[in-house]
Structures are given as structure tokens and as C-alpha cells.
Write a protein that holds these residues in place. Structure first.
Motif, PDB file in Angstrom:
ATOM      1  N   GLY A 109       0.739  -1.342   0.074  1.00 35.72           N
ATOM      2  CA  GLY A 109       0.054   0.040  -0.122  1.00 35.72           C
ATOM      3  C   GLY A 109       0.906   1.209   0.077  1.00 35.72           C
ATOM      4  N   GLU A 110       0.435   2.322  -0.677  1.00 31.14           N
ATOM      5  CA  GLU A 110       1.052   3.427  -0.729  1.00 31.14           C
ATOM      6  C   GLU A 110       0.188   4.614  -0.242  1.00 31.14           C
ATOM      7  N   GLY A 111       0.884   5.640   0.607  1.00 26.49           N
ATOM      8  CA  GLY A 111       0.310   6.580   1.126  1.00 26.49           C
ATOM      9  C   GLY A 111       0.074   7.950   0.106  1.00 26.49           C
ATOM     10  N   ARG A 112      -0.730   8.978   0.476  1.00 29.75           N
ATOM     11  CA  ARG A 112      -1.219   9.951  -0.161  1.00 29.75           C
ATOM     12  C   ARG A 112      -0.449  11.260   0.248  1.00 29.75           C
ATOM     13  N   VAL A 113       0.303  11.075   1.153  1.00 33.80           N
ATOM     14  CA  VAL A 113       1.448  12.130   1.673  1.00 33.80           C
ATOM     15  C   VAL A 113       2.702  11.753   1.160  1.00 33.80           C
ATOM     16  N   ALA A 114       3.497  12.382   0.373  1.00 34.38           N
ATOM     17  CA  ALA A 114       4.888  11.855  -0.089  1.00 34.38           C
ATOM     18  C   ALA A 114       5.656  12.502   1.217  1.00 34.38           C
ATOM     19  N   TYR A 121      12.556  10.221  -2.320  1.00 32.81           N
ATOM     20  CA  TYR A 121      11.022   9.892  -1.893  1.00 32.81           C
ATOM     21  C   TYR A 121      10.949   8.368  -1.307  1.00 32.81           C
ATOM     22  N   LEU A 122      10.378   8.322  -0.149  1.00 29.67           N
ATOM     23  CA  LEU A 122      10.340   6.785   0.531  1.00 29.67           C
ATOM     24  C   LEU A 122       8.958   6.510   0.379  1.00 29.67           C
ATOM     25  N   SER A 123       8.885   5.367  -0.523  1.00 31.16           N
ATOM     26  CA  SER A 123       7.563   4.775  -0.725  1.00 31.16           C
ATOM     27  C   SER A 123       6.863   4.096   0.370  1.00 31.16           C
ATOM     28  N   ARG A 124       7.530   3.650   1.123  1.00 30.21           N
ATOM     29  CA  ARG A 124       6.802   2.630   2.324  1.00 30.21           C
ATOM     30  C   ARG A 124       6.447   3.283   3.434  1.00 30.21           C
ATOM     31  N   PRO A 125       5.285   3.408   3.875  1.00 29.52           N
ATOM     32  CA  PRO A 125       4.722   4.171   4.952  1.00 29.52           C
ATOM     33  C   PRO A 125       5.436   3.442   6.174  1.00 29.52           C
ATOM     34  N   ALA A 126       5.836   2.342   6.388  1.00 30.18           N
ATOM     35  CA  ALA A 126       6.435   1.717   7.391  1.00 30.18           C
ATOM     36  C   ALA A 126       8.239   2.361   7.535  1.00 30.18           C
ATOM     37  N   ALA A 127       8.519   2.689   6.534  1.00 37.30           N
ATOM     38  CA  ALA A 127       9.776   3.174   6.454  1.00 37.30           C
ATOM     39  C   ALA A 127      10.151   4.705   7.044  1.00 37.30           C
ATOM     40  N   THR A 128       9.330   5.344   7.519  1.00 36.27           N
ATOM     41  CA  THR A 128       9.523   6.783   7.890  1.00 36.27           C
ATOM     42  C   THR A 128      10.254   6.735   9.352  1.00 36.27           C
ATOM     43  N   THR A 129      10.154   5.344  10.321  1.00 34.38           N
ATOM     44  CA  THR A 129      10.493   5.250  11.419  1.00 34.38           C
ATOM     45  C   THR A 129      12.165   5.139  11.171  1.00 34.38           C
ATOM     46  N   GLY A 130      12.934   5.744  12.121  1.00 32.91           N
ATOM     47  CA  GLY A 130      14.388   5.349  11.949  1.00 32.91           C
ATOM     48  C   GLY A 130      14.633   6.761  11.088  1.00 32.91           C
ATOM     49  N   ASN A 323      16.127   0.103   0.988  1.00 34.82           N
ATOM     50  CA  ASN A 323      16.010  -1.259   0.920  1.00 34.82           C
ATOM     51  C   ASN A 323      15.056  -1.293   2.087  1.00 34.82           C
ATOM     52  N   ASN A 324      14.012  -1.915   2.011  1.00 35.17           N
ATOM     53  CA  ASN A 324      12.936  -2.236   3.246  1.00 35.17           C
ATOM     54  C   ASN A 324      12.672  -3.566   3.555  1.00 35.17           C
ATOM     55  N   GLU A 325      12.638  -4.201   4.803  1.00 31.23           N
ATOM     56  CA  GLU A 325      12.168  -5.291   5.214  1.00 31.23           C
ATOM     57  C   GLU A 325      11.739  -5.344   6.652  1.00 31.23           C
ATOM     58  N   TYR A 326      10.312  -5.824   6.541  1.00 31.75           N
ATOM     59  CA  TYR A 326       9.871  -5.813   7.949  1.00 31.75           C
ATOM     60  C   TYR A 326       8.905  -7.053   8.003  1.00 31.75           C
ATOM     61  N   SER A 327       8.615  -7.475   9.197  1.00 33.05           N
ATOM     62  CA  SER A 327       7.408  -8.519   9.483  1.00 33.05           C
ATOM     63  C   SER A 327       7.025  -8.143  10.822  1.00 33.05           C
TER      64      SER A 327
END
Length: 739
Positions: A109-114, A121-130, A323-327
Motif C-alpha cells: 500500500g502507498e500513502g497520499r502524503v509523500a 522519496y520513501l515509498s513505504r509508509p513503514a519506513a518513516t521510522t528511523g 531497501n525495506n524489510e519488516y514483519s
């Protein structure tokens, strides 16, 4: 009887009237530098300019201001930026601006706030942490930013600009301790290596005990164990060129983001876990699960920014790789019964390249450029469950599972130019052409017979290999009028675009039983007008704007049985008013008031409510509030700085109010966040290179829902979600060295 919302608006309006009255009493005798606030240079229009000269609905906070407010993450920005709301579900940031944000929970899923980190640009909403540490400034642009930012900037853009290498050797170290045994560190060191070469290395860590407990296992949940580091190199390439390189890495391994039980969605259907003897906790901060949540995520990235002066022109290249990886493993039914498990995982990388050519010819300023983006993503959702949930003999089976690959390519060409018609009047024209393609290869199973074995091979019940592409032209027209220094009126009309795509696992549309060909793109026309002004030798700053959105084909997600689907609502209308007043009535004293009114409603939209499975008939949703959009919000703050002894003292208090926020388009009060008021206080004392500070957030210890949804009918439609932190407080000691 006057409602609480009317009182909130009256309080904000009274503050603005007071500021206006104060502004009219132009007080002479003091130099502007005594009273004026900190000037912030921003790059919102991809050129450096003072914040007060930008003809946009924008808020910006410097690194010092972020430190004053103890803002260490995106979530805390909601108390500082008009019309910004933040939530989290499954560890994915749900950032919304003016009610436009991210609401799906599926991988991909992709957000509407870039969200941009140092221009990438960070496409993954989870990747804003850190990413939110050693920050030079953060810029929040409200409204569609189609021309200059393009991809998924329908709602706006958040730009985080870290501190870079400096000409002189410097650094700092901050150590913090708070309740829940919170231990935080942040520091940086940097300076010149040789002539023309500089470096900076920064790091951040956060550890704290859990905000709640799993009453079944006895272990803490919603704890934190985070680590992040960033390194930067800067090279002066002759007299006219500069190259900046950056690398960052962050990791998190804790029991965060697990589902909390927040009630039942249906009056006629009970959660299965309760029917078979499971329990839920009395305190919503606790959970009662037969296992603990497991959160594991790692993000890293590389970027290169090259600027070359070409006489009156500047060529800029921004290259990024992420590069993004989470579970995440959590309990779907959110009870102590061993009914289900829910694994959510995402792994992928993306590459982006942007070229910009900017210049100024007489009265004409311009920027043209191109953008390329490519992403490969693998996602997995697994829900093994006990068959007794659907009336079959008890057995934990492989159940529902989805996995697949999504590939995205995007190309864009853009340009924007501003021409000074007179010394006080300027016109702007912008245009962007965007093309995007999405490829998906996914499969799902619904296995009711194989006993559950972790890692067992998926046996597909259906597969899909599909491709879709879209293109869009997004223009912008703007006028700005500056009758004097520090006063600006502006108006603009612009278009936003978010491409269509696919949702992993929705191979068969559960509403129709037919093959699902994905969801359509959405578009938004925005009409925005605003004002920026500074009065009384800088003692008063007033910013205000009004906007109207015509929103078409907005993408709305919901859980149907075991599948998350995204459907296109026909339309929505959103309009509102935002304002901010900063008043400095006495030396060292600053008062802030930020009222916001937002009206967002669906129209021409019908959809079946998954919380009412016995009524498959679509419900007319015209007039229902859009999700993630509080109608009234008000932020108030007072800050005082004074010299005390050989050092300086700073005191700050904040109040933030938001009225009800709905999390589904069906206007379900039990799936909403109640109106709430949060109180924060901060104090610090600085002496030479040392600073000691204390903070308190959410002083009244409110339990506030960050996000919620109606979960699967498979396990009886429980409402699950996540919570904002409880009352937190602590102390921080910092030391700075160098220039």
C-alpha cells in the motif's frame, strides 16, 4: 447550549483577533531582530527561500524548534502542524493532511502524503521510522504537490532534511531517561576532513519498557528497541559543483504494534474468541493473547546529491536507493483463545532518480526536471486459524495466506515558472506529466484441511498475473501579491494524482465474486488562497489559508471476510480554513494559536458495510465524514525564554485538541477516536555547552486510539487497533562542542 466545538473555534478565533489587534498597534522603538522569530530557509519549491516568502500552505520547524518541543518522530508533528493527523496500524505510519492519507493495511500500500528524506522519496509508509534524528528542519506542505513532487503527493508532502557536514568541527551528545525505563541517546559529530571534504556521522537509540502487558503470557507489550545511524560525506568539486553522499540504517526488534481489542463491531455477532471462552483485558492498553507480538524491521538507504553551477543555471541530480524489510506477528482475534495468528510481512527495494535544472532570467524564475522511480516488492499475509471459528471440527489449519510480487515503474517530466509581473505581483505556472505502471503476480489459499505448520508451502486456490498503467497531466496556476516586505497574499489552483494499482490477495472481488482488475486512479482539484504577514516589528506573525477540494475516485479500503479490498468511492468534497498566529507581547514570551476547521464528506458513494454481513446491500454513504479528518482542531502554546544566572531558561506548554475522527466511511462511532485534548510541558536550562531539559507528554494520561478497524468476519468482527503512548515524562542532558 454552546457545544465544545464552538468553544474551541471561539477560543482560536479570539486568539487570532487578539493577534490582529496587537498587530495594528505597530510598536516602534525596537529593532526587528529583537522581536522577530527565527527565520527558516526552506526548499519547498526546490529553491532556497525564506519560509514567509513561500506562497504555499506550509509549516516548517527548525532543528532547534524540534528540540524545544521534544519532537523526535513524525507522530509528534500533529501538535505543531495544522490539519495534520497521525495514526499507526501494524507499524505503518498513517499520515493524513486535510483528511487525505494512508488507510490500507496490506503489503504494498502507498500513502497520499509523500515523505522525503533529504530529497529522496520513501515509498513505504513503514519506513518513516528511523529517519527522524539529527534533523536540520522539517517542512510540511499541505495540499496536492503534483507539479514539483508528483508521486503520491495528493494530500501533501513531508520533507525531512538532516543536518549535513559543517565547515568547522562540531558535534553533540544527548542522553535521556524517563518513565517506563525509557533510555534514549542521540548524537552527531562532523566537520572537515581536508579542504573541500566534510563528514558527519549521527546516531539515535530508543529503549523503553512496555506501555501495556499481555495478561496471558505476563510479558510487556508496546515496548521499543530501536537503533539508527546515518553517515554523510560532502565534496566541493571545484568552484561551482558539490557532491553530497549519504547512507543510513535503522532497525527495530521488539513487541510493538500488536492488535489491541477495542470492542465488537456488531450487536448480533460476537467475537469467536469470546464465544469459546477467551478473555480480553479490562485495560485497553493491555492485550490478552495466547502469544506475544513480534515486530522485526530493518531499513537502509543510500543517496547522492550533485549540484553543478552552470552560470545562471543550476543542475541538480538526486539519486536514491532504499531497501525495506519488516514483519509483524500479532493475534487477529485479539483474545486469549488460540483462534488465529496474523503475520504481515513486506520486503523490497526501490530506486529513484531526479534531475532538475533551475535558473533565473530577469523577472523569470524556473525549474524543469525529470523523475524516474522503480520498485520491486514482495509481500505476505498469513492467517492460520482454528476451524471451529467457522463451525467445523476444531483444528488449527493453514487457513488463509496471500503472497506475491508487485513491481512499479514511474516516469515524470515537470516544470514550473514564476514571472514577476510587477514589483509586487507574481504569476506561477506549473505542469507535470506522470506515467505509472504496476505489475502484480500473486496467489492466495484458503486451506481448511492441512494442519498448521509454520513455513508450509502455499497451495494456491487462485493466482493472478496482471498489469495496468495510467498517466496524468497535473497543472498548477498561482498568483502572489506582496504589497510590502513581510506581507504576502497568494492563491492557486492545482491538481493531484494518485495512480491506480493492485492490492495483494484481492484476486477475486468478494463483493461480486468476479476477477478483480485492481483499483482506479484518483484525482483531486485544489483551490487554495492564503495570507502570510508579520507586524509590529516582528512581534506578530499571522498565517491563514482557505481551501476547497474536488476529489474524484478516492481509494477506500475495508476488510471483507479475510481479504483487504480497495474500492473507488465516486467522489468527495473537502473544504476548510487553517490559521496560525504567533504573538510576542514581551521580550522572551511567545504565544501561539492554531485553529483548524475541516469539512470533508463523501458523495455519490455506496458500499456494503462488512460490519453488517447479513445486509450485503450497499449503503448510501453520501454526507458521511471522510476518514482521518477531525472537523475542528486547535493547538495552543506558550513559551518563555529568559536569562537566569549565567545561563538561559526556556519554559513551554502546549495544548492540542482534536474532535472525533472516524476510521471507516460508515460513520461508526465505535470505530472512531473520541474528541480528545492532550497537554504537554517542556523546560530546559542551558549553560555554556550544557543543557538539561525535562518534558511531560500527555500529562492527563489519556488513552487515545491511534487507529482502528473492523477485523475479519472469520473471527467475529472484533474491532482492533493501536493506541497513542500514555503519559510519558523524563529528563535529558545534552552537551555540544565545536562551533
Amino acid at each position: 447550549m454552546i457545544s465544545r466545538y464552538t468553544c474551541v473555534l471561539l477560543a482560536g478565533t479570539a486568539g487570532l483577533f487578539s493577534a490582529t489587534a496587537f498587530a495594528q498597534a505597530e510598536t516602534a522603538g525596537e529593532a526587528p531582530s529583537v522581536w522577530a522569530g527565527e527565520e527558516i530557509i526552506v526548499t519547498a519549491q526546490k529553491r532556497s527561500e525564506s519560509l514567509q516568502d513561500v506562497p504555499l500552505a506550509i509549516s516548517a520547524l527548525s532543528g532547534d524548534s524540534l528540540s524545544d518541543r521534544a519532537i523526535t518522530d513524525v507522530a509528534s508533528l500533529a501538535m505543531a502542524v495544522p490539519s495534520l493527523t497521525f495514526g499507526s496500524y501494524g507499524g505503518q505510519a498513517r499520515i493524513a493532511i486535510r483528511g487525505i492519507g494512508f488507510d490500507t493495511i496490506n503489503p504494498g500500500g502507498e500513502g497520499r502524503v509523500a515523505y522525503h528524506l533529504n530529497g529522496v522519496y520513501l515509498s513505504r509508509p513503514a519506513a518513516t521510522t528511523g529517519t527522524f534524528f539529527d534533523v536540520n528542519r522539517v517542512e510540511v506542505l499541505r495540499g496536492p504537490q503534483g507539479t514539483l513532487y508528483g508521486r503520491n503527493a495528493t494530500g501533501g508532502s513531508i520533507n525531512v532534511i538532516p543536518r549535513g557536514p559543517t565547515d568547522a568541527f562540531e558535534g553533540y551528545l544527548n542522553l535521556g531517561y524517563g518513565n517506563y525505563n525509557a533510555i534514549t541517546t542521540e548524537g552527531a559529530i562532523g566537520g572537515p576532513i581536508t579542504d573541500g571534504v566534510g563528514f558527519r556521522v549521527a546516531f539515535s537509540t530508543e529503549d523503553h519498557d512496555g506501555y501495556g502487558r499481555n495478561i496471558t503470557t505476563g510479558n510487556e507489550i508496546d515496548n521499543a528497541k530501536r537503533r539508527a545511524v546515518r553517515g554523510m560525506l560532502s565534496f566541493a568539486l571545484g568552484e561551482t559543483a558539490k557532491l553530497d553522499l549519504s547512507a543510513d540504517y535503522s532497525t527495530e526488534d521488539d513487541r510493538n504494534y500488536g492488535n489491541h481489542y477495542l470492542g465488537r463491531a456488531s450487536t448480533v455477532i460476537s467475537p469467536v474468541g469470546l464465544l469459546v471462552g477467551g478473555v480480553v483485558p479490562n485495560d485497553p492498553r493491555d492485550i490478552a493473547n495466547d502469544f506475544d507480538p513480534q515486530n522485526d524491521r530493518t531499513f537502509w538507504g543510500l543517496s547522492a546529491r550533485l549540484e553543478v553551477g552552470l552560470g545562471d543555471l543550476t543542475l541538480t541530480s538526486i539519486t536514491g536507493y532504499r531497501n525495506n524489510e519488516y514483519s509483524l506477528l500479532t493475534d487477529l482475534d485479539a483474545t486469549s483463545a488460540a483462534i488465529s495468528r496474523f503475520t504481515f510481512a513486506e520486503k523490497g527495494d526501490h530506486f529513484s532518480q531526479e534531475l532538475q535544472l533551475a535558473g533565473e532570467i530577469g523577472r523569470f524564475e524556473f525549474l524543469v526536471g525529470g523523475f524516474y522511480f522503480e520498485e520491486s516488492l514482495s509481500g505476505n499475509v498469513a492467517i492460520p486459524f482454528d476451524r471451529m471459528a467457522i463451525g467445523m471440527p476444531a483444528l488449527m489449519v493453514q487457513g488463509y495466506e496471500v503472497n506475491g510480487d508487485v513491481k512499479t515503474k514511474a516516469l515524470a517530466g515537470f516544470g514550473q515558472g514564476s514571472y514577476a509581473l510587477t514589483d509586487t505581483l507574481k504569476a506561477t505556472l506549473g505542469l507535470r506529466y506522470s506515467w505509472e505502471r504496476h505489475d502484480i503476480s500473486d496467489q492466495f489459499q484458503l486451506d481448511l484441511f492441512r494442519p498448521y505448520v509454520p513455513g508450509a508451502e502455499l497451495i494456491p486456490a487462485a493466482t493472478r498475473d496482471a498489469r495496468r498503467s495510467e498517466n496524468s497531466v497535473t497543472p498548477k496556476f498561482g498568483l502572489e501579491f506582496s504589497p510590502r516586505k513581510d506581507m504576502l497574499f497568494y492563491a492557486s489552483m492545482s491538481k493531484g494524482f494518485k495512480s491506480g494499482g493492485y492490492n495483494l490477495g484481492d484476486i477475486i472481488d468478494p463483493n461480486t465474486g468476479l476477477a478483480n482488475d485492481g483499483f482506479k486512479p484518483e484525482t483531486l482539484w485544489s483551490y487554495d488562497a492564503g495570507f502570510r504577514g508579520s507586524f509590529a516589528d516582528g512581534r506578530v506573525e499571522l498565517n491563514a489559508n482557505a481551501f476547497y477540494y474536488d476529489y474524484k475516485n478516492l481509494q477506500v479500503s475495508k476488510v471483507v471476510n479475510t481479504t483487504v479490498i480497495i474500492e473507488n468511492a465516486a467522489a468527495s468534497t473537502i473544504y476548510g480554513i487553517e490559521a496560525q498566529a504567533i504573538v510576542r507581547p514581551l521580550r522572551g514570551l511567545q504565544l501561539e494559536v492554531t485553529p483548524t476547521w475541516l469539512h470533508g464528506r463523501y458523495k455519490d458513494f455506496q458500499s456494503a458495510n462488512p460490519a453488517d454481513p447479513f445486509n450485503p446491500t450497499p449503503v448510501v454513504l453520501d454526507g458521511n465524514p471522510i476518514i482521518q479528518a477531525p472537523e475542528v482542531a486547535l493547538n495552543l502554546a506558550a513559551q518563555y525564554k529568559a536569562n537566569v544566572g549565567a545561563g538561559s531558561l526556556r519554559l513551554r506548554g502546549e495544548m492540542g485538541f482534536q474532535d472525533r475522527v472516524y476510521f471507516t466511511p460508515f460513520k461508526e462511532r465505535n470505530v472512531s477516536r473520541e474528541p480528545n485534548t492532550l497537554l504537554n510541558v517542556f523546560a530546559s536550562y542551558t549553560l555554556d555547552n550544557w543543557e538539561i531539559s525535562v518534558f511531560g507528554r500527555n500529562l492527563t494520561d489519556k488513552t487515545v486510539i491511534a487507529n482502528a478497524l473492523v477485523n475479519s468476519g472469520l473471527i467475529g468482527l472484533p474491532i482492533t487497533g493501536t493506541l497513542y503512548p500514555p503519559r510519558t515524562y523524563g529528563v535529558r542532558i545534552g552537551y555540544k562542542f565545536g562551533s
